[in-house]
Design a protein around this motif. Structure first.
Motif, PDB file in Angstrom:
ATOM      1  N   ASP A  57     -14.257 -69.991   5.606  1.00 44.96           N
ATOM      2  CA  ASP A  57     -15.711 -70.063   5.738  1.00 44.96           C
ATOM      3  C   ASP A  57     -16.315 -68.785   6.325  1.00 44.96           C
ATOM      4  OD1 ASP A  57     -14.924 -70.204   8.358  1.00 44.96           O
ATOM      5  OD2 ASP A  57     -15.754 -72.207   8.733  1.00 44.96           O
ATOM      6  N   ASP A  58     -15.569 -67.690   6.298  1.00 45.02           N
ATOM      7  CA  ASP A  58     -16.055 -66.436   6.879  1.00 45.02           C
ATOM      8  C   ASP A  58     -15.811 -65.245   5.943  1.00 45.02           C
ATOM      9  OD1 ASP A  58     -13.319 -66.418   7.027  1.00 45.02           O
ATOM     10  OD2 ASP A  58     -13.204 -65.753   9.113  1.00 45.02           O
ATOM     11  N   VAL A  59     -15.858 -65.502   4.632  1.00 47.76           N
ATOM     12  CA  VAL A  59     -15.585 -64.452   3.655  1.00 47.76           C
ATOM     13  C   VAL A  59     -16.848 -63.604   3.467  1.00 47.76           C
ATOM     14  CG1 VAL A  59     -14.866 -63.944   1.296  1.00 47.76           C
ATOM     15  CG2 VAL A  59     -13.913 -65.935   2.494  1.00 47.76           C
ATOM     16  N   PRO A  60     -16.785 -62.301   3.696  1.00 46.64           N
ATOM     17  CA  PRO A  60     -17.977 -61.468   3.555  1.00 46.64           C
ATOM     18  C   PRO A  60     -18.421 -61.342   2.100  1.00 46.64           C
ATOM     19  CG  PRO A  60     -16.056 -60.107   3.998  1.00 46.64           C
ATOM     20  CD  PRO A  60     -15.608 -61.530   4.156  1.00 46.64           C
ATOM     21  N   GLY A  61     -19.709 -61.057   1.927  1.00 48.30           N
ATOM     22  CA  GLY A  61     -20.252 -60.949   0.581  1.00 48.30           C
ATOM     23  C   GLY A  61     -19.609 -59.872  -0.258  1.00 48.30           C
ATOM     24  N   PHE A  62     -19.245 -58.729   0.350  1.00 44.69           N
ATOM     25  CA  PHE A  62     -18.638 -57.653  -0.441  1.00 44.69           C
ATOM     26  C   PHE A  62     -17.286 -58.079  -1.005  1.00 44.69           C
ATOM     27  CE2 PHE A  62     -17.079 -56.633   3.893  1.00 44.69           C
ATOM     28  CZ  PHE A  62     -15.721 -56.498   3.668  1.00 44.69           C
ATOM     29  N   ALA A  63     -16.603 -59.014  -0.334  1.00 47.10           N
ATOM     30  CA  ALA A  63     -15.331 -59.521  -0.858  1.00 47.10           C
ATOM     31  C   ALA A  63     -15.572 -60.488  -2.019  1.00 47.10           C
ATOM     32  CB  ALA A  63     -14.541 -60.206   0.258  1.00 47.10           C
ATOM     33  N   ILE A  64     -16.572 -61.359  -1.869  1.00 48.88           N
ATOM     34  CA  ILE A  64     -16.938 -62.266  -2.953  1.00 48.88           C
ATOM     35  C   ILE A  64     -17.267 -61.467  -4.216  1.00 48.88           C
ATOM     36  CG2 ILE A  64     -18.711 -63.889  -3.748  1.00 48.88           C
ATOM     37  CD1 ILE A  64     -16.834 -65.170  -1.755  1.00 48.88           C
TER      38      ILE A  64
ATOM     39  N   ALA B 166     -11.739 -55.790   0.304  1.00 54.08           N
ATOM     40  CA  ALA B 166     -12.148 -57.094  -0.200  1.00 54.08           C
ATOM     41  C   ALA B 166     -10.971 -58.056  -0.265  1.00 54.08           C
ATOM     42  CB  ALA B 166     -12.779 -56.941  -1.581  1.00 54.08           C
ATOM     43  N   GLU B 167      -9.847 -57.583  -0.796  1.00 49.75           N
ATOM     44  CA  GLU B 167      -8.669 -58.448  -0.926  1.00 49.75           C
ATOM     45  C   GLU B 167      -8.188 -58.915   0.436  1.00 49.75           C
ATOM     46  OE1 GLU B 167      -6.234 -60.730  -3.124  1.00 49.75           O
ATOM     47  OE2 GLU B 167      -7.727 -59.353  -3.960  1.00 49.75           O
ATOM     48  N   LYS B 168      -8.271 -58.053   1.431  1.00 50.98           N
ATOM     49  CA  LYS B 168      -7.855 -58.415   2.789  1.00 50.98           C
ATOM     50  C   LYS B 168      -8.761 -59.488   3.381  1.00 50.98           C
ATOM     51  CE  LYS B 168      -6.837 -56.307   7.289  1.00 50.98           C
ATOM     52  NZ  LYS B 168      -6.815 -55.030   8.064  1.00 50.98           N
ATOM     53  N   ALA B 169     -10.032 -59.469   3.013  1.00 54.23           N
ATOM     54  CA  ALA B 169     -10.988 -60.432   3.566  1.00 54.23           C
ATOM     55  C   ALA B 169     -10.955 -61.782   2.853  1.00 54.23           C
ATOM     56  CB  ALA B 169     -12.402 -59.850   3.493  1.00 54.23           C
ATOM     57  N   LEU B 170     -10.324 -61.833   1.676  1.00 53.79           N
ATOM     58  CA  LEU B 170     -10.217 -63.086   0.912  1.00 53.79           C
ATOM     59  C   LEU B 170      -8.927 -63.823   1.272  1.00 53.79           C
ATOM     60  CD1 LEU B 170     -11.237 -61.687  -2.585  1.00 53.79           C
ATOM     61  CD2 LEU B 170     -12.436 -63.562  -1.426  1.00 53.79           C
ATOM     62  N   PRO B 171      -8.882 -65.142   1.068  1.00 54.77           N
ATOM     63  CA  PRO B 171      -7.585 -65.837   1.173  1.00 54.77           C
ATOM     64  C   PRO B 171      -6.607 -65.256   0.156  1.00 54.77           C
ATOM     65  CG  PRO B 171      -9.404 -67.409   1.039  1.00 54.77           C
ATOM     66  CD  PRO B 171      -9.982 -66.063   0.725  1.00 54.77           C
TER      67      PRO B 171
ATOM     68  N   VAL C 199     -14.619 -71.162  -1.119  1.00 50.29           N
ATOM     69  CA  VAL C 199     -14.731 -70.287   0.047  1.00 50.29           C
ATOM     70  C   VAL C 199     -16.216 -70.164   0.377  1.00 50.29           C
ATOM     71  CG1 VAL C 199     -12.629 -68.987  -0.476  1.00 50.29           C
ATOM     72  CG2 VAL C 199     -14.836 -68.166  -1.333  1.00 50.29           C
ATOM     73  N   ALA C 200     -16.517 -69.879   1.632  1.00 52.21           N
ATOM     74  CA  ALA C 200     -17.914 -69.778   2.059  1.00 52.21           C
ATOM     75  C   ALA C 200     -18.134 -68.497   2.839  1.00 52.21           C
ATOM     76  CB  ALA C 200     -18.299 -70.987   2.913  1.00 52.21           C
ATOM     77  N   GLN C 201     -19.329 -67.974   2.738  1.00 53.98           N
ATOM     78  CA  GLN C 201     -19.740 -66.825   3.540  1.00 53.98           C
ATOM     79  C   GLN C 201     -20.216 -67.314   4.906  1.00 53.98           C
ATOM     80  OE1 GLN C 201     -21.755 -65.106  -0.447  1.00 53.98           O
ATOM     81  NE2 GLN C 201     -22.262 -63.921   1.379  1.00 53.98           N
ATOM     82  N   PRO C 202     -20.314 -66.429   5.887  1.00 51.87           N
ATOM     83  CA  PRO C 202     -20.774 -66.850   7.218  1.00 51.87           C
ATOM     84  C   PRO C 202     -22.141 -67.533   7.199  1.00 51.87           C
ATOM     85  CG  PRO C 202     -19.809 -64.662   7.340  1.00 51.87           C
ATOM     86  CD  PRO C 202     -19.883 -65.016   5.883  1.00 51.87           C
ATOM     87  N   SER C 203     -22.995 -67.176   6.218  1.00 45.34           N
ATOM     88  CA  SER C 203     -24.325 -67.781   6.115  1.00 45.34           C
ATOM     89  C   SER C 203     -24.288 -69.184   5.535  1.00 45.34           C
ATOM     90  CB  SER C 203     -25.220 -66.908   5.232  1.00 45.34           C
ATOM     91  OG  SER C 203     -24.665 -66.817   3.925  1.00 45.34           O
TER      92      SER C 203
END
Length: 453
Positions: free
Chosen positions: A430-437, A378-383, A393-397
């Motif tokens: 704008d491509d942060v996955p939900g599991f990271a959020i 998750a931390e890797k996928a977040l800024p 931040v935004a998810q791909p959807s």
């Protein structure tokens, strides 16, 4: 004034509709409206109300009256959600569709167009050199519904009021239509004492059940079963896809519930975000044959679920949080692995994957497959942490979240809130996955106060 000024006026009006108290006007950055009001010897309230009366289209004019909280008639004006729901009725829309427009963003939302019309009316104020717009009364011929729990609606016939004998006749028809609307409205909009369950609610605007005793009893029972502390109904009884529904605020918390009666007569109550998500999904309808009607809402450990007849589920991490759609082909596996996966954090609209708090489910050839993730993933996928303070931040959807200076996330519910939080310029990823959020601490639902201090 030029078009750029009209756009700036519309932006200030977007700020104005978020106000709920007279003192709030002093805190808003209403430069153009303030200058216009001062130059014309009026208050901002007088300026805007006069402009609303000059909007030529009847539905737009009425929606503007319902949307703008002026004049403040009490200590606190109805919430923006309440006002949107009422304003949307002029166009036969849901409050969410009125606010957001079509899902594909192919055209501006109705709310945006209403504010643009009001900005144009401010530009062309006839008292100051503009061309007075023609007065139009829009809507269907007034009719009275005799249904057991249908809301009675009356509007003026579509006509243009011109000078001359024809204009006089039209004026008479228009006045009669207005009088009918007033009489009908008086039967629907009335003050009532708060119910015993509605502690502190002293300004109920519409009776629960809108005067239908059987409907009120069913609604109250469903709301009580759901755990709602019933306050005031915030709109009349409406219908969607065979379901009678009415919005009700909570007597103790700043949240809203929706009481429902299905077409088979069953009653239930759901949080307002769950109902709005159901309407959006049902209106989109893409590939969702057999969606069905809501069959039950249940609060569970770490999530809340709105279950639908067709095997679909709308679920959230919190009763009044952001809901996501879980398809039947994923739902069984999700329930089996619920302790690992937790609540959903994206909808099933992505072609090959759905995110959950603890990972994601891949859908493709063969059986769906669970992939669990870690805090490091998750931390890797977040800024980076130093880059995600007081930004979005935004998810791909497209689902967007505000992250505050304590690294908490706040769901951004619509374009108006996104704009006051800095707009797209404040979205750092704008491509942060939900599991990271999901790994960030939940703050709640965002509003403009997050940046207003």
């Amino acid at each position: 004034m030029v078009d750029a000024t009209q756009d700036a006026l519309a932006a200030e009006l977007a700020q104005l509709i978020r106000a709920r108290h007279p003192s709030r006007l002093e805190e808003l950055d209403l430069v153009l409206l303030g200058e216009l009001a001062a130059s014309r010897g009026r208050s901002i309230t007088e300026l805007v109300l006069t402009a609303i009366d000059e909007i030529p289209d009847g539905r737009t004019r009425q929606a503007a009256r319902d949307l703008v909280p002026l004049p403040f008639t009490g200590r606190i004006a109805p919430t923006l959600t309440d006002r949107r729901t009422v304003a949307a009725r002029s166009f036969g829309q849901s409050g969410n569709y009125f606010r957001s427009g079509p899902a594909d963003r192919s055209r501006p939302s109705t709310e945006t167009r209403v504010l643009a019309a009001l900005a144009e009316a401010l530009r062309t104020d006839s008292e100051y050199g503009g061309t007075p717009p023609s007065l139009v009364v829009d809507g269907p011929t007034p009719t009275l519904s005799s249904g057991e729990d249908e809301e009675v609606v009356a509007r003026g016939s579509p006509l243009r009021l011109d000078r001359g004998a024809g204009g006089v006749a039209a004026l008479v028809v228009g006045v009669l239509a207005v009088l009918m609307a007033v009489v009908v409205g008086a039967s629907q909009w009335r003050r009532q004492a708060p119910s015993p369950a509605g502690e502190g609610s002293t300004d109920c605007r519409i009776e629960l059940g809108s005067g239908n005793g059987q409907l009120e009893a069913g609604f109250r029972g469903a709301l009580g079963k759901a755990g709602a502390r019933v306050g005031c109904a915030t709109d009349g009884v409406e219908r969607f896809d065979g379901v009678a529904h009415q919005a009700v605020d909570d007597a103790q918390d700043d949240v809203e519930w929706v009481a429902l009666r299905r077409d088979d007569g069953a009653f239930l109550a759901v949080p307002q975000p769950a109902w709005e998500r159901f309407i959006l999904v049902a209106e989109a309808g893409t590939g969702l044959a057999g969606l069905g009607q809501p069959s039950g809402w249940v609060p569970l450990e770490g999530r809340a679920e709105l279950r639908l007849d067709g095997g679909y589920t709308l679920a959230s991490e919190a009763a009044h949080g952001r809901y996501y759609l879980v398809r039947p082909e994923i739902a069984e596996l999700w329930v089996e692995r619920i302790d690992d996966l937790g609540a959903p954090f994206s909808s099933a609209s992505l072609p090959n994957r759905q995110d959950f708090a603890g990972g994601y489910v891949e859908v493709g050839i063969g059986e769906p497959r669970v992939v669990l993730t870690t805090a490091a993933d998750a931390e890797k996928a977040l800024p980076a942490k130093e880059e995600r303070s007081e930004v979005m931040v935004a998810q791909p959807s497209g689902v967007t979240w505000w992250i505050d200076d304590r690294d908490r996330r706040w769901w951004v519910p619509g374009d108006d809130v996104l704009a006051c939080l800095g707009g797209s310029a404040s979205i750092v990823a704008d491509d942060v996955p939900g599991f990271a959020i999901a790994r960030l601490e939940r703050g709640g639902t965002a509003d403009c106060s997050l940046v207003d201090g």
